[in-house]
Design a protein around this motif. Structure first.
Motif, PDB file in Angstrom:
ATOM      1  N   SER A  26       0.510  -0.988  -0.040  1.00  0.00           N
ATOM      2  CA  SER A  26       0.340  -0.146   0.014  1.00  0.00           C
ATOM      3  C   SER A  26       1.073   1.486  -0.326  1.00  0.00           C
ATOM      4  O   SER A  26       2.035   1.360   0.458  1.00  0.00           O
ATOM      5  N   SER A  27       0.006   2.774  -0.498  1.00  0.00           N
ATOM      6  CA  SER A  27       1.433   3.332  -0.675  1.00  0.00           C
ATOM      7  C   SER A  27       0.043   5.083   0.207  1.00  0.00           C
ATOM      8  O   SER A  27      -0.831   4.967  -0.013  1.00  0.00           O
ATOM      9  N   SER A  28       1.007   6.291   0.890  1.00  0.00           N
ATOM     10  CA  SER A  28       0.095   7.285   0.734  1.00  0.00           C
ATOM     11  C   SER A  28       0.942   7.840   0.809  1.00  0.00           C
ATOM     12  O   SER A  28       2.257   8.199   1.143  1.00  0.00           O
ATOM     13  N   PRO A  29       0.615   9.515  -0.057  1.00  0.00           N
ATOM     14  CA  PRO A  29       2.248  10.757  -0.147  1.00  0.00           C
ATOM     15  C   PRO A  29       1.741  11.144   0.521  1.00  0.00           C
ATOM     16  O   PRO A  29      -0.422  11.121   1.194  1.00  0.00           O
ATOM     17  N   LYS A  30       2.131  12.280   0.922  1.00  0.00           N
ATOM     18  CA  LYS A  30       2.008  13.379   2.163  1.00  0.00           C
ATOM     19  C   LYS A  30       2.364  15.167   1.303  1.00  0.00           C
ATOM     20  O   LYS A  30       3.946  14.497   0.805  1.00  0.00           O
ATOM     21  N   LEU A  31       2.051  15.752   0.913  1.00  0.00           N
ATOM     22  CA  LEU A  31       2.603  16.834   0.146  1.00  0.00           C
ATOM     23  C   LEU A  31       3.890  17.340   1.507  1.00  0.00           C
ATOM     24  O   LEU A  31       3.954  17.731   2.430  1.00  0.00           O
ATOM     25  N   PHE A  32       4.954  17.874   0.550  1.00  0.00           N
ATOM     26  CA  PHE A  32       6.406  18.059   1.677  1.00  0.00           C
ATOM     27  C   PHE A  32       6.283  19.688   1.149  1.00  0.00           C
ATOM     28  O   PHE A  32       6.886  20.520   1.895  1.00  0.00           O
ATOM     29  N   GLY A  33       5.814  20.159   0.089  1.00  0.00           N
ATOM     30  CA  GLY A  33       6.540  21.744  -0.579  1.00  0.00           C
ATOM     31  C   GLY A  33       6.078  22.045  -2.341  1.00  0.00           C
ATOM     32  O   GLY A  33       5.286  21.088  -2.920  1.00  0.00           O
ATOM     33  N   GLN A  34       7.186  22.661  -2.395  1.00  0.00           N
ATOM     34  CA  GLN A  34       6.817  22.992  -4.359  1.00  0.00           C
ATOM     35  C   GLN A  34       8.197  23.620  -4.489  1.00  0.00           C
ATOM     36  O   GLN A  34       8.688  23.453  -3.836  1.00  0.00           O
ATOM     37  N   LYS A  35       7.958  22.850  -5.267  1.00  0.00           N
ATOM     38  CA  LYS A  35       9.715  23.199  -6.541  1.00  0.00           C
ATOM     39  C   LYS A  35       8.868  23.533  -8.227  1.00  0.00           C
ATOM     40  O   LYS A  35       8.351  23.144  -8.405  1.00  0.00           O
ATOM     41  N   GLU A  36       9.815  24.286  -8.154  1.00  0.00           N
ATOM     42  CA  GLU A  36       9.415  25.634  -9.189  1.00  0.00           C
ATOM     43  C   GLU A  36       8.101  25.265  -9.484  1.00  0.00           C
ATOM     44  O   GLU A  36       7.390  25.224 -10.625  1.00  0.00           O
ATOM     45  N   GLY A  37       7.381  25.694  -9.221  1.00  0.00           N
ATOM     46  CA  GLY A  37       5.581  26.494  -9.105  1.00  0.00           C
ATOM     47  C   GLY A  37       4.679  25.096  -9.018  1.00  0.00           C
ATOM     48  O   GLY A  37       3.768  24.776  -8.982  1.00  0.00           O
ATOM     49  N   ARG A  38       5.337  23.937  -8.330  1.00  0.00           N
ATOM     50  CA  ARG A  38       4.623  22.090  -8.332  1.00  0.00           C
ATOM     51  C   ARG A  38       4.562  22.200  -7.085  1.00  0.00           C
ATOM     52  O   ARG A  38       5.973  21.346  -6.401  1.00  0.00           O
ATOM     53  N   GLU A  39       4.332  21.191  -6.680  1.00  0.00           N
ATOM     54  CA  GLU A  39       3.469  20.575  -5.593  1.00  0.00           C
ATOM     55  C   GLU A  39       4.092  19.111  -5.878  1.00  0.00           C
ATOM     56  O   GLU A  39       4.556  17.980  -6.654  1.00  0.00           O
ATOM     57  N   VAL A  40       5.013  19.436  -4.156  1.00  0.00           N
ATOM     58  CA  VAL A  40       6.064  18.175  -4.535  1.00  0.00           C
ATOM     59  C   VAL A  40       5.486  16.981  -3.284  1.00  0.00           C
ATOM     60  O   VAL A  40       5.730  17.883  -2.361  1.00  0.00           O
ATOM     61  N   TYR A  41       5.520  15.513  -3.494  1.00  0.00           N
ATOM     62  CA  TYR A  41       5.504  15.197  -2.942  1.00  0.00           C
ATOM     63  C   TYR A  41       5.993  13.524  -1.635  1.00  0.00           C
ATOM     64  O   TYR A  41       6.719  13.324  -2.918  1.00  0.00           O
ATOM     65  N   ARG A  42       5.677  13.518  -1.079  1.00  0.00           N
ATOM     66  CA  ARG A  42       7.005  12.480  -0.153  1.00  0.00           C
ATOM     67  C   ARG A  42       5.779  10.887  -0.129  1.00  0.00           C
ATOM     68  O   ARG A  42       4.496  10.888   0.817  1.00  0.00           O
ATOM     69  N   VAL A  43       6.168  10.154  -1.079  1.00  0.00           N
ATOM     70  CA  VAL A  43       5.384   8.782  -1.018  1.00  0.00           C
ATOM     71  C   VAL A  43       5.530   7.368   0.053  1.00  0.00           C
ATOM     72  O   VAL A  43       6.716   8.103  -0.142  1.00  0.00           O
ATOM     73  N   THR A  44       4.776   6.937   0.843  1.00  0.00           N
ATOM     74  CA  THR A  44       5.488   6.605   1.569  1.00  0.00           C
ATOM     75  C   THR A  44       5.263   4.687   1.402  1.00  0.00           C
ATOM     76  O   THR A  44       3.815   4.993   1.062  1.00  0.00           O
ATOM     77  N   SER A  45       6.250   4.237   1.402  1.00  0.00           N
ATOM     78  CA  SER A  45       5.236   2.934   0.696  1.00  0.00           C
ATOM     79  C   SER A  45       5.385   1.619   2.183  1.00  0.00           C
ATOM     80  O   SER A  45       6.502   1.657   2.419  1.00  0.00           O
ATOM     81  N   LEU A  46       4.358   0.914   1.635  1.00  0.00           N
ATOM     82  CA  LEU A  46       4.336  -0.025   3.099  1.00  0.00           C
ATOM     83  C   LEU A  46       4.008  -1.354   2.366  1.00  0.00           C
ATOM     84  O   LEU A  46       2.921  -2.035   0.866  1.00  0.00           O
ATOM     85  N   VAL A  47       5.111  -2.118   2.559  1.00  0.00           N
ATOM     86  CA  VAL A  47       5.005  -3.624   2.520  1.00  0.00           C
ATOM     87  C   VAL A  47       4.901  -4.050   3.749  1.00  0.00           C
ATOM     88  O   VAL A  47       5.189  -4.711   4.770  1.00  0.00           O
ATOM     89  N   ARG A  48       3.550  -5.215   3.835  1.00  0.00           N
ATOM     90  CA  ARG A  48       3.666  -6.355   4.881  1.00  0.00           C
ATOM     91  C   ARG A  48       3.961  -7.642   4.813  1.00  0.00           C
ATOM     92  O   ARG A  48       3.008  -8.003   3.718  1.00  0.00           O
TER      93      ARG A  48
END
Length: 348
Positions: free
Chosen positions: A214-236
């Motif tokens: 499963s995965s869940s994105p989280k808004l981290f900031g902006q770069k060159e006018g675009r939203e940057v997300y950090r994605v956490t991928s979870l393996v069970r």
């Protein structure tokens, strides 16, 4: 009158014959050098990974290939030469300075010209983008590896760590790296250079070790006018290991496979069935031993397995189809059962 071919004369020396832009071959070559070489050219080399910086970006190539690319980029051909190729011999003056003897081969129509020259190459120590990020512990994606309703075993921790590092190294992509690895309660966290790397590793881990993603994105900031997300991928990883003995829907079974499906072999009947991992979460492990036991055939016709330490004898189910003196059995408080797995598959 018969057709006469027009005669060609060099406008420089008057020689008759083929001409190139009005010049004979000798005067053309004399007038047109192939390149205008500089005395010095610079190239950056990463002090951490050894990559060289060319116009196309940082490249992890050997020095000779980097120098060939450097000559091609920094010494353009002169008109009217159509194509130029370079060969060189390098001599080290010191760790960061090279003297190059270069041959530039130019081509124009059916003419070729070789121009010899020397150039000094200064190697500038630097850090590539990837190594700068690694030193700064930069990451975008996170890969979390956990057990499904359990902690990872020490063997799984070692196996997952080795798997991830080997996959990243094998990719050979300087932009793909593991920033850091943390052991957390019951599992591992990998901090990775890109979200795409985290997603790819999660998929490969689930396929190799068995488990869900499963995965869940989280808004981290902006770069060159675009939203940057950090994605956490979870393996069970699946709730069971090969060799586990479980009770599922009142039946006692041994786990013979965990990927892509969990396969449970009913110990009493010997029948095997496969399940999706989520469908057997309610199964409970039971204490069991697995070992090679002595098989005895009693006068009454009963077939028993003998415990190698206690010498206790129990009827073995299902009875062996062929007469045998030894067999691998699963020993539980419910009884002794024939197993299809080797003795070392037993899990504590």
């Amino acid at each position: 009158m018969p057709f006469e071919t027009a005669k060609m004369f060099c406008v420089e020396c008057g020689a008759e014959g083929p001409t190139y832009q009005g010049l004979c071959a000798r005067d053309f070559l004399k007038k047109h050098p192939v390149v205008a070489p500089p005395e010095v050219v610079d190239i950056e080399r990463c002090t951490s990974c050894g990559s060289f910086r060319l116009k196309s970006g940082w490249s992890k190539v050997d020095r000779e290939l980097a120098l060939t690319g450097l000559l091609r980029e920094t010494i353009p051909k002169l008109a009217p030469w159509e194509r130029v190729t370079f060969t060189h011999v390098a001599r080290e003056e010191d760790a960061n300075n090279l003297s190059l003897t270069v041959k530039a081969l130019g081509r124009f129509e059916d003419l070729q010209s070789v121009q010899d020259f020397r150039v000094r190459v200064r190697i500038k120590p630097s850090l590539c983008d990837s190594c700068q990020k690694q030193r700064g512990r930069y990451f975008e994606g996170t890969l979390q590896v956990r057990g499904d309703g359990r902690e990872l075993t020490p063997q799984e921790m070692r196996g997952v760590r080795t798997f991830v590092i080997a996959r990243v190294d094998r990719a050979g992509d300087p932009a793909a790296f593991v920033s850091r690895i943390e052991e957390v309660h019951g599992g591992l966290d990998f901090y990775l250079s890109t979200n795409a790397l985290g997603k790819a590793l999660a998929r490969e881990l689930s396929e190799s070790f068995g488990g869900s993603v499963s995965s869940s994105p989280k808004l981290f900031g902006q770069k060159e006018g675009r939203e940057v997300y950090r994605v956490t991928s979870l393996v069970r990883l699946g709730p069971f290991h090969i060799g586990d003995v479980v009770r599922y829907k009142e039946s006692l079974a041994e786990v013979t496979s965990v990927r892509p499906f969990v396969i449970l072999r009913d110990l009493a009947s010997g029948e095997s069935r496969r399940f999706k991992p989520k469908d057997v979460r309610s199964a409970k492990r039971v204490d069991a031993e697995r070992f090679e036991a002595r098989i005895e055939h009693l006068e009454s016709g009963q077939i028993v397995a003998v415990h190698p330490e206690s010498e206790e004898a129990r009827p073995v189910r299902p009875p062996p189809k062929a007469r045998t003196a030894h067999a691998v059995v699963v020993w539980t408080r419910d009884g002794a059962y024939l197993s299809l797995l080797p003795p070392e598959s037993s899990k504590p």
